[in-house]
Design an enzyme around this catalytic site. Sequence first.
Site, short mmCIF file in Angstrom:
data_model
loop_
_atom_site.label_atom_id
_atom_site.label_comp_id
_atom_site.label_asym_id
_atom_site.label_seq_id
_atom_site.Cartn_x
_atom_site.Cartn_y
_atom_site.Cartn_z
CE LYS A 107 -13.20 -22.64 25.01
NZ LYS A 107 -12.76 -21.67 24.01
CG ASP A 132 -20.40 -18.95 11.86
OD1 ASP A 132 -19.58 -19.64 12.51
OD2 ASP A 132 -21.62 -18.98 12.07
CB SER A 190 -7.94 -23.37 25.96
OG SER A 190 -8.54 -24.58 26.35
CB ILE A 195 -11.06 -12.53 26.36
CG1 ILE A 195 -11.63 -12.70 27.77
CG2 ILE A 195 -9.56 -12.85 26.37
CD1 ILE A 195 -11.53 -14.13 28.31
#
Length: 266
Positions: free
Chosen positions: A166, A71, A148, A23
């Site tokens: 989340k 990272d 999220s 995404i």
Amino acid sequence: MSIFRDGILDGKTAFVTGGTSGINLAIAKRLAKAGAKVAVFGRNEERGAKALAELVEVTGDAAKARYFAGDVRKYETLEAAFQGTAEAFGTIDILVNGAAGNFPAPAVAMSPNGFKSVVDIDLLGTYHACRAAFAHLTKPGGVVLSVSAPQAFIPAPMQAHVCAAKAGVDMLTKVLAMEWGPMGIRVNAIAPGPVDGTEGMARLAGSEEMRKKVADNVALRRFASLDEMAETALFLCTPAASYVTGAIMVADGGQSLYGLGMLAAF
Ligand code: COA
């Protein structure tokens, strides 16, 4: 289908964590297509090189795309990447917090380090990116968008680590919207449901049988495409959403209306 004209983000700069795949890469490419200069950040350098090539293909200009290795759990790698982005492109208008980890496991079957890894990537990583980006964000006019998940507000078996992480991302989004709103920075999140072509879905619903079970528990009875998620993200990054802040935009095809109890089947 897009209602946004090409060039709507001309002159803007975007930084996308985890932007080397899934995404997040789709969002990075969509922002680039809309005219933004885009930097993607991720720990896998092979993926990074591939993502960079795809971004250059979209922009048609190698000077408008960058990849930074790092990272999100390591604050100093983000600081260096933001510095590099600012040197290449100037101030940062759009920060997308996309880096995330996930695997299905019952709470007692995962190791404490497994739980911690997901919380560190998703929640601490989002905080790290927001904090490190702050000095470089355009004020007023900056936009923060976190990726999220419905797990933030719907409990899901096998997802204790993701639900906890989340939920934290959503709260962080709302708190930062309050703290940074007076400076003209908007802070929002999207909560995608099942999206085709992502590592997360490949891990969670790898078989046709599992895919069908998931789709049957979505109001629209199908997975989203990467393009659909990228379009939703683009909306929140444009002036079309200029009065939207502290919002969690649920873009899950109605999955959360059904709850996530079916994930017990994983
Ligand atoms: N089941 C149970 N535990 C798992 C696991 C799985 N499928 N995958 C990783 N872990 C545990 C490891 O055992 C390790 O714990 P340990 O040290 O006690 O053994 C811990 O998680 C960290 O794993 P590691 O291999 O060191 O990877 P990491 O720190 O880089 O963490 C994860 C990466 C665990 C988040 C991994 O799932 C990941 O990177 N996923 C790719 C991203 C992704 O899925 N994105 C989509 C998000 S929706």
